[in-house]
Every structure is written in C-alpha cells, then in structure tokens.
Write a protein that holds these residues in place. Structure first.
Motif, PDB file in Angstrom:
ATOM      1  N   PRO A 194      11.485   9.914  -5.949  1.00  0.00           N
ATOM      2  CA  PRO A 194      11.489   8.704  -6.770  1.00  0.00           C
ATOM      3  C   PRO A 194      12.902   8.367  -7.256  1.00  0.00           C
ATOM      4  N   LEU A 195      13.204   7.077  -7.351  1.00  0.00           N
ATOM      5  CA  LEU A 195      14.453   6.634  -7.964  1.00  0.00           C
ATOM      6  C   LEU A 195      14.233   6.545  -9.472  1.00  0.00           C
ATOM      7  N   PRO A 196      15.316   6.545 -10.253  1.00  0.00           N
ATOM      8  CA  PRO A 196      15.146   6.443 -11.710  1.00  0.00           C
ATOM      9  C   PRO A 196      14.356   5.196 -12.093  1.00  0.00           C
ATOM     10  N   PHE A 197      13.704   5.262 -13.233  1.00  0.00           N
ATOM     11  CA  PHE A 197      12.858   4.158 -13.686  1.00  0.00           C
ATOM     12  C   PHE A 197      13.657   2.853 -13.771  1.00  0.00           C
ATOM     13  N   ALA A 198      14.948   2.991 -14.108  1.00  0.00           N
ATOM     14  CA  ALA A 198      15.795   1.802 -14.236  1.00  0.00           C
ATOM     15  C   ALA A 198      15.793   0.977 -12.947  1.00  0.00           C
ATOM     16  N   GLN A 199      15.708   1.645 -11.804  1.00  0.00           N
ATOM     17  CA  GLN A 199      15.674   0.943 -10.520  1.00  0.00           C
ATOM     18  C   GLN A 199      14.387   0.129 -10.391  1.00  0.00           C
ATOM     19  N   LEU A 200      13.293   0.768 -10.785  1.00  0.00           N
ATOM     20  CA  LEU A 200      11.990   0.092 -10.720  1.00  0.00           C
ATOM     21  C   LEU A 200      11.965  -1.086 -11.686  1.00  0.00           C
ATOM     22  N   GLN A 201      12.613  -0.880 -12.830  1.00  0.00           N
ATOM     23  CA  GLN A 201      12.633  -1.904 -13.864  1.00  0.00           C
ATOM     24  C   GLN A 201      13.220  -3.219 -13.334  1.00  0.00           C
ATOM     25  N   LYS A 202      14.209  -3.104 -12.446  1.00  0.00           N
ATOM     26  CA  LYS A 202      14.811  -4.312 -11.873  1.00  0.00           C
ATOM     27  C   LYS A 202      13.765  -5.126 -11.122  1.00  0.00           C
ATOM     28  N   ARG A 203      12.739  -4.460 -10.632  1.00  0.00           N
ATOM     29  CA  ARG A 203      11.740  -5.163  -9.836  1.00  0.00           C
ATOM     30  C   ARG A 203      10.629  -5.762 -10.697  1.00  0.00           C
ATOM     31  N   ILE A 204      10.455  -5.200 -11.902  1.00  0.00           N
ATOM     32  CA  ILE A 204       9.289  -5.587 -12.706  1.00  0.00           C
ATOM     33  C   ILE A 204       9.324  -7.043 -13.128  1.00  0.00           C
ATOM     34  N   GLY A 205      10.486  -7.468 -13.636  1.00  0.00           N
ATOM     35  CA  GLY A 205      10.556  -8.801 -14.220  1.00  0.00           C
ATOM     36  C   GLY A 205      10.574  -9.930 -13.199  1.00  0.00           C
ATOM     37  N   LEU A 255       6.124   3.450  -7.610  1.00  0.00           N
ATOM     38  CA  LEU A 255       7.412   4.105  -7.860  1.00  0.00           C
ATOM     39  C   LEU A 255       8.466   3.496  -6.946  1.00  0.00           C
ATOM     40  N   ALA A 256       9.704   3.375  -7.473  1.00  0.00           N
ATOM     41  CA  ALA A 256      10.814   3.046  -6.578  1.00  0.00           C
ATOM     42  C   ALA A 256      11.155   4.351  -5.864  1.00  0.00           C
ATOM     43  N   TRP A 257      11.346   4.287  -4.557  1.00  0.00           N
ATOM     44  CA  TRP A 257      11.319   5.511  -3.772  1.00  0.00           C
ATOM     45  C   TRP A 257      12.344   5.438  -2.648  1.00  0.00           C
ATOM     46  N   ALA A 258      13.146   6.483  -2.508  1.00  0.00           N
ATOM     47  CA  ALA A 258      14.076   6.533  -1.374  1.00  0.00           C
ATOM     48  C   ALA A 258      14.340   7.986  -1.006  1.00  0.00           C
ATOM     49  N   LEU A 295      15.102  -5.498  -2.461  1.00  0.00           N
ATOM     50  CA  LEU A 295      14.050  -4.838  -1.686  1.00  0.00           C
ATOM     51  C   LEU A 295      14.608  -3.617  -0.961  1.00  0.00           C
ATOM     52  N   ALA A 296      15.844  -3.739  -0.480  1.00  0.00           N
ATOM     53  CA  ALA A 296      16.464  -2.640   0.253  1.00  0.00           C
ATOM     54  C   ALA A 296      16.939  -1.553  -0.706  1.00  0.00           C
ATOM     55  N   GLU A 297      17.423  -1.999  -1.894  1.00  0.00           N
ATOM     56  CA  GLU A 297      17.975  -1.043  -2.864  1.00  0.00           C
ATOM     57  C   GLU A 297      16.892  -0.217  -3.537  1.00  0.00           C
ATOM     58  N   ALA A 298      15.796  -0.882  -3.879  1.00  0.00           N
ATOM     59  CA  ALA A 298      14.750  -0.209  -4.649  1.00  0.00           C
ATOM     60  C   ALA A 298      13.384  -0.476  -4.035  1.00  0.00           C
ATOM     61  N   PRO A 299      13.139   0.060  -2.857  1.00  0.00           N
ATOM     62  CA  PRO A 299      11.831  -0.147  -2.241  1.00  0.00           C
ATOM     63  C   PRO A 299      10.760   0.630  -3.010  1.00  0.00           C
TER      64      PRO A 299
END
Lengths: 530, 331
Positions: A285-296, A278-281, A305-309
């Motif tokens: 949890p942060l919205p899935f959209a934040q995590l999505q930025k990390r997936i690709g 999970l993207a977490w701050a 890394l700082a925005e969506a750890p």
C-alpha cells in the motif's frame, strides 16, 4: 414547518435516546407521506440540492439585520453554524404561516428557476414568516447540511417501530441512491424486496476497538485475524452488468476509482464484496496521503491514475450468485471469497486481503507489533462462525490497533472552537524544540475532557501574548502528549511532516517545558515509520 | 484621564481609589458582589447599601462603608456616585467626576428590568467603561415575559408527570431572578444551600422572593412531589442532585442562545436568560450615555471595539481580570 420544528425541538432538547425515538415514531405516524419521506431522507444524509450559494444568504441576512457584513462574518465562527447565525441575527418575524416541510423544500427547489431579485424576495419572505426554530431549519435546508443530533440508527429504529418491520430490514431498504423525488413510501418502505434496486448496498458491519486482552475472546481457533488497512472501506457491487462502489458513508465512489470497472470482467453477476480501497504499487500500500489525492476528485487525471492506482483489498463476501449470504458463517463466506478471487489474473484490481495465521494469542500479539512494517494499523479479529451484521455491534468483530505513536509537544497557539465548543479554546497548535526555537508541526482539537478544555481556556485568556485575528499566541508553558497514527513527509506543511489523526492524549502537567521533544526526535520518527 | 487602567484594576488618581480591583489595594469601590468583582484582601471597601449585605456574607469581616444610589461622595479630588446597573440586586455603575469630566465604570449590567434588581439607569458621561460579554449581533434576548412563560410551562409539564425540575443558576442574581419569575402555585420550590444563603440575606433586605425550602441532607425528594429545585450549576449532575430521581434538568444563561453551548451543557432545557446586556442592550446603553470615548472590557472585545469605531465612537480595549472561570455560569 411547525410540526417538523416541534419534532426537531423535542429531539434537540434531550440527550436521551428513548424520547428521541419516541418523538420520531409519533412524527412518522402523524404526518403525510411526502413529509415522512423527507424526514427519512434528511436524517439519512439525503438533503435537497443546494440551490443558493452562501454569500447571497450572508449578504441578505446582514442587510436584514442592519449590520455590516464583516460583523456577520465575525459572529459566524463563534456560532459555528451558518444557518443558526442567520436565524440569530434576523429581527423577529412580522408574519405567521404553517406550511409543511415538503412545501418549504419545494420552495428551495424552485429557487434556481428564479431571477436573483426574486430569489432574494422568496428567502426574505420565508424568514419573515417562520418562527426562530423554523427559520433555523429552513436555513439548514438551504445551506445543505442537516446534522442535528439524530443518527440514522435512531431514525431507523423509530421507523421500524412505526411500521412494525425489523430494524435490519429497514436499514437495508434505506441504503443506496434513492431520493424523496424518485421514491414513494410504497416503493421504499412497504415493498418487501430491498434488492429490487440493483445498486442498493448492504449496511456495513462495523467493529469496536478491542480494549480488553484477546485471551478473553476465547480459543484462538475460533477466530480469524486480518491486517487492518488504513484505506477507505468500500462495498463493491456487480449486478445487472453494472458495477457500483459505495463508501461507508453511503456515498457512491464508482467514478472516482475507474480501475474497479474491470471488476465487471472478472467477477460473476450478483457479487457483493466488502473490502478496503487502497492506493497500491509494487505489492504494497502507498501512504494514505496518496489515496487522499484521489478521494476529493470526481474525475481522475491520467497522471494521478498512474501515480496512485487503487485496488480493492477484499475481506468479505455478502452476496454470491445474486443470493444474500450475510447470515452464513464468516468461515464459509471467506472460503467462497477466496475461491472467487484466488484465481483472478495478476493486475486485477480486486485482490484478496490475506488472513494472518496464528497459533496462540501471544503469537498474534507479537505479529501485531509488526503492523506498521506491514503498512497496517493493527489487526482485525473476526469470529469464524459470525454472520455479517449491520452497524456497529459488539462481540464478533474487533479492531485491535497498535498503540499510537506519541510525542511531547508545547502548545503555542490557541483558537476558539465552534458549534458545541464555541466559547472554549479547543484548537491548538503544537511545537517541538529546534535549538532554542519552538517549531510548530501539528494542530490538535480533541482528546481533552470538557473540564480540561475549560481549564485551558481560562489559562489561555490570561496568557495571551499576541492576537492574530481569532488565533492567540500564548506563553509557551504547557506540554501535551500528542498521539497519532502515522507520520509522513509533506511539502505542504512548513515543518515538513504531516501526522495522521493527531490528538491530545495527555496533558503533561508533570513535564517541564524544556523536556518536550525535539525536532530531531520528530525527524527520527519520520525515518522510522514512513 | 479620570480613570486609568493598571495591573491592580481600574484606578482613579484624583481620589486614590480602585474600582473592582483584582489585587489588594487600600481603597476599593465595588460595583457588585460577584466573585470576580468583589475580591478579598482590600483595606477598605465602598459599595451601595443594597449590595453590602451580600458582600459581607461572601467576604466576611471586612472594612465596608456604604452609599445610597445617587448619593454623591467626595473622595480626594473626585466626586463619586453609584447608579443602578440592573445586573443583580444591589449592583451599580460607578460615576466618577473630576474637574467637570465624568467617567462611568459600569461593572456588569443589563438594561431589561428583571423585576427584582434595581432597574438600569443610563448615566450621562464623557467616557464609559463597558463590558461586552455578549457583544455580537447573534445575542438577542427573548423578552422577559416570554422566558417566564417558558420556564413555568416547563415546570408545570414536569410537575404534571410527577417529575422534579432542577434548574442550574448562579447563586447570586440568576437564582433569585428565577425565583421571582416562578408561579408558586405550581408546586414547592426547593433551594440548594448556596442559593438559600443568598436568599436569606436578600429577603432580610426586603427583596420579594417566594417561599422556598432549603434542601438539607436528610430531605427526601418524594416528600415534595412536583418540586422545582434551584441549585448552582456545579450541583447539577453531582451526588447532591441524585436524590431527585428522574428529574428534568435545565440551565438559564445567555449562552443558551447558542445551540452548540446548549448541547454541551447536556441539560434537557436551556433558557435564554442573562444578567448581561444583549447586542441591542449594549448599543442602547452606550448611546444613552452620550459618551464619545468607550472602553470595552471582558467579552468579544476586539469585534465590539471595531463595531463601535465604525459607529463613530473613539473605542479602546481594556484588559481586565473580570472573565473568571465561572463567567459562563454567571452569565
């Protein structure tokens, strides 16, 4: 290729499981080792590396077919599959050959070492000696996708039957990062110890959606409840001083989430954890959209890394001190997991996914209503004495998701589908009212029956106002209930919102156009649920 | 303009008649008996002798005149004649000549000889109205002898296992084409009533069809081991077909060329057999008319028009109502 093409045809010609498994079993018994390995690899998503970019293939195919490239490009979306489009436009072969599957894979692997003109020569020669099915399969291998109506599960079952081994054992042996180049039949199938490969994950246990009442499950005390997170399922392995993170789709995600490297410092050797990335701050949890930025992304810039750890929310322990403990009861695995994680220092990216206490099903049903406030999609129910099984199995684990959000919207654009739905209109754009205007806010492709798609297709053909390439603007008339799992503000979408998993849940033939929802309704949902 | 395109259908002002109209008109010239071309409610109809019996069967007591293939008839200031379209038994292209200018409305057509329908004849004209149901280069039909061999092999392998074979095919045209392709030595041939009703009419006209057994409500599948059953697509998977336990199912259509469509049909076998022209067929047919102006109707109209333009034709799209709900089944 003829033997493999025959297998493909047998599989492709039936929708029934038994004949598919039987055909695969016979294939495994018939063919030499390297073809067997490639067959397993292909049906478990391990395709040969793409060695040609598709523009070359498209150009050569159009040239060979004697048609302009634009015409080829128009036909492709109708067929929906590049390999098939090429196979269909080519003139009949003039030669005949019968090389093995491995031979053709060897040909494909040799392409990068050739000059462009030689590559073209090799591909054209292949097209000219393969029959239509053989060509299609060759093109499939060339273009790198190989999803052809056999699930890994069926292939595994056939392999289990052909080798006389248990299905879960085979499933486990086929996990991980092996390829036909690195593995032999001996190392992969015949050897007894699947854990010999330190990076090899366990098969994931998947839950079904709970459709009946939870009361039917029995006594609440036999069950454990957890939040169902909207992240990425992940299996974290710490073995031999290394760590590996696997996705449910058996993709290695280790490098995408470098935060989890810390796990090596905190977790003992021989630990395997099942959990949710999970993207977490700030403790949520942060919205899935934040995590999505990390997936690709294979490598992650510092800013992101700082925005969506990310953290791993752990909910199960599969291996402890190097021992496979999947057949111990859930309650015991959970206790060991808690003992392992509870004392980890704050800031450690491996965290415990909490259980949700409850005294009665009614009590839990009420808690479930608050799922969205807890950034969860609902609850997971797990039987306390259940082992950790492999694959999707009914009985011990259930997902109990909250009802989706819904909005009534007007269909304004339609586009034909591809592949299985090539001559039906299946891709629609929906709008809500803003004053007297209809503002598009989402697309949806699924949720209707084949009969309904057929009906709407006939309607679209007769009610087209304008065409924009493949897209048709239609008379605003039909209202659909759109169901979705979440809503987020989005600067990438014109409407300013992005829906999660939108689909058509009902065709509201009873609802007049004017009574569809409004943009204000949508904005209100955004404020309430994001 | 010899023919113009109106809300009611293709219209000839010189002769004051319509071709395959979709709204009620006084005088309708009909290319063939399929429901989207021969509609109810016209004051008078004109079709070929060969198409008339089926049209009567489908539309009942109508005012229908007939004409022989190749015969010229004067209607108003227009000379009208009908030529084989090869689509289904009795189907025609309609040639209209006014003041020396010739237009041909082809209805639906295919250029390969299916062994049953009157074979397609190219007709020279100035303007040609063509369908393009399969107007993309991915549609290239399997040669007729090959499809026949595949079909018979499928039936024989099922019969050898004692399984019935059910094939879905449109009841006018495709069904009879399949019947004509079968090797009756393999086993008994059974037909759904919708198919058999058409068979009765066509046999009476002299079209050569093998012997068939009509499936009546009390028919027992086990009395006809190794049978092949021809039924309309809608009967596949219905209660009607359930009596044929363990049957292998198949479907015959041009759409079966596409794997995605084949899979959506969820039948055991898909035979690529179409009553429409494939890519090469369309292009040959158009070239052979010698026409410079081409009007494309139902199908992949925008792409096909663009292709024709690139080949030097003056091509335009005409919106018609010939792509009915059952277009996929009929094709």
């Amino acid at each position: 290729m003829k033997r493999f093409a025959a297998l493909f045809t047998q599989i492709d010609q039936t929708t029934k499981t038994l004949p598919k498994v039987a055909a695969l079993k016979t294939y495994f018994e018939d063919v030499p080792e390297d073809d067997r390995l490639w067959c397993i690899a292909l049906f478990s998503g391990r395709r040969p590396k793409r060695t040609l970019t598709t523009p070359y293939l498209r150009g050569w195919a159009a040239e060979k077919a004697g048609i302009p490239l634009w015409l080829f490009e128009e036909a492709y979306p109708v067929v929906g599959d590049l390999a098939e489009t090429i196979a269909l436009v080519l003139p009949p072969p003039t030669q005949e050959s019968d090389h093995s599957l491995s031979h053709w894979i060897g040909v494909i692997k040799s392409l990068p070492s050739l000059e462009e003109a030689e590559r073209k020569e090799v591909v054209l020669a292949a097209w000219d000696e393969l029959d239509p099915t053989g060509r299609f399969l060759f093109n499939k291998l060339l273009t790198g996708g190989f999803r052809v109506g056999v699930s890994q599960k069926l292939m595994t079952r056939a392999l289990a039957q052909a080798t006389g081994q248990d299905e879960p054992v085979i499933t486990h042996k086929l996990m991980g990062s092996w390829t036909p180049e690195t593995a032999t039949w001996q190392s992969l199938i015949d050897e007894d110890d699947p854990a010999a490969d330190l990076s090899r994950p366990y098969p994931f246990y998947l839950a079904y959606q709970l459709d009946e009442e939870p009361e039917d499950l029995g006594v609440p005390a036999d069950w454990q409840a957890e939040w169902k997170w909207d992240g990425i399922r992940g299996q974290l392995i710490v073995r031999g001083g290394e760590h590996h993170l696997w996705s449910r789709g058996e993709e290695l995600m280790t490098d995408r989430f470098p935060e989890l490297a810390q796990a090596r410092d905190f977790l003992p050797e021989g630990t395997v954890i099942d959990g949710e990335v999970l993207a977490w701050a700030d403790g949520a949890p942060l919205p899935f959209a934040q995590l999505q930025k990390r997936i690709g992304r294979k490598s992650v810039p510092k800013k992101l890394l700082a925005e969506a750890p990310v953290v791993l929310h752990s909910y199960d322990l599969l291996e402890f001190a190097g021992e496979d403990i999947r057949d111990r009861p859930m309650a015991e695995r959970r206790a060991r997991l808690e003992a392992l994680i509870t004392d980890l220092p704050e800031g450690c990216p491996v965290q415990l996914s909490p259980t949700v206490p409850f005294a009665s099903w009614a009590d839990l049903a009420q808690t479930r209503e608050g799922s969205r406030d807890n950034h969860a999609e609902g609850l997971m129910l797990k039987r306390k004495d259940s082992p950790y099984l492999s694959g999707r199995k009914k009985g011990d684990w259930w997902k109990w998701k909250v009802d989706p959000l819904v909005i009534d919207a007007v269909m304004i654009y339609a586009q034909a589908g591809h592949g299985r739905r090539a001559n039906l209109f299946t891709d629609f754009t929906f709008a809500v009212w803003k004053g007297n205007d209809l503002v598009p806010f989402t697309k949806a492709y699924s949720g209707l029956t084949d009969a309904e798609f057929k009906e709407i297709t006939a309607w679209v053909k007769k009610n087209t106002l304008q065409r924009f390439g493949p897209v048709r603007q239609v008379t605003p008339h039909h209202v659909f209930e759109i169901a979705f799992e979440g809503i987020q503000a989005s600067s990438r979408h014109k409407s300013g919102v992005a829906l999660r998993f939108p689909r058509m849940s009902r065709w509201r033939k009873d609802k007049p156009l004017a009574e569809a929802n409004t943009f204000d309704d949508l904005t209100e949902m955004l404020e309430t649920y994001s | 303009m010899v023919l113009s395109f109106t809300e009611r259908g293709i219209y000839c002002a010189a002769g004051d008649f319509y071709i395959d109209p979709w709204r009620p008109v006084d005088r309708a010239l009909i290319t063939h008996g399929h429901a989207d071309h021969a509609r109810w409610g016209m004051k008078s109809y004109l079709s070929t002798d060969a198409a008339a019996p089926v049209i009567r069967m489908r539309l009942g007591d109508i005012n229908l005149e007939t004409i022989a293939y190749g015969e010229v008839r004067r209607i108003g200031d227009a000379d009208v004649s009908f030529f084989p379209a090869g689509h289904v038994p009795g189907s025609a292209q309609i040639r209209v000549e006014v003041g020396g200018e010739v237009w041909v409305a082809s209805g639906d057509y295919k250029v390969v000889d299916d062994g049953l329908s009157e074979a397609f004849e190219p007709v020279k004209c100035h303007a040609f109205i063509t369908e393009c149901t399969f107007g993309l280069p991915v549609f290239n039909w399997t040669p007729e002898p090959e499809v026949r061999a595949l079909l018979n092999a499928w039936w024989q392998s099922n019969a050898a296992l004692g399984r019935p074979s059910i094939i879905g095919a449109y009841s006018l045209g495709k069904a009879q084409r399949i019947l004509a392709a079968l090797d009756p030595a393999t086993g008994p041939i059974l037909t759904h009533s919708a198919v058999e009703n058409t068979n009765v009419v066509l046999r009476e006209q002299g079209y050569a069809l093998p012997d068939t057994i009509r499936v009546m409500p009390d028919l027992k599948a086990k009395d006809h081991p190794g049978a092949l059953i021809v039924a309309p697509p809608s009967a596949l998977g219905s209660t009607w077909s359930r009596r044929f336990t363990g049957a292998s199912t198949a479907f015959a259509s041009g759409w079966m060329a596409m794997r995605g469509v084949r899979r959506r049909r969820a039948v055991d076998r898909g035979f690529v057999m179409s009553d429409h022209a494939d890519w090469a067929g369309l292009n040959t047919a158009i070239a052979e008319t010698g026409a410079e102006r081409i009007f494309v109707t139902h199908g992949y109209t925008s792409v096909f028009r663009q292709w024709l333009e690139s080949q030097g034709y003056d091509a335009a799209i005409v919106e018609t109502e010939y792509d009915g709900d059952d277009a996929e089944d009929a094709a």
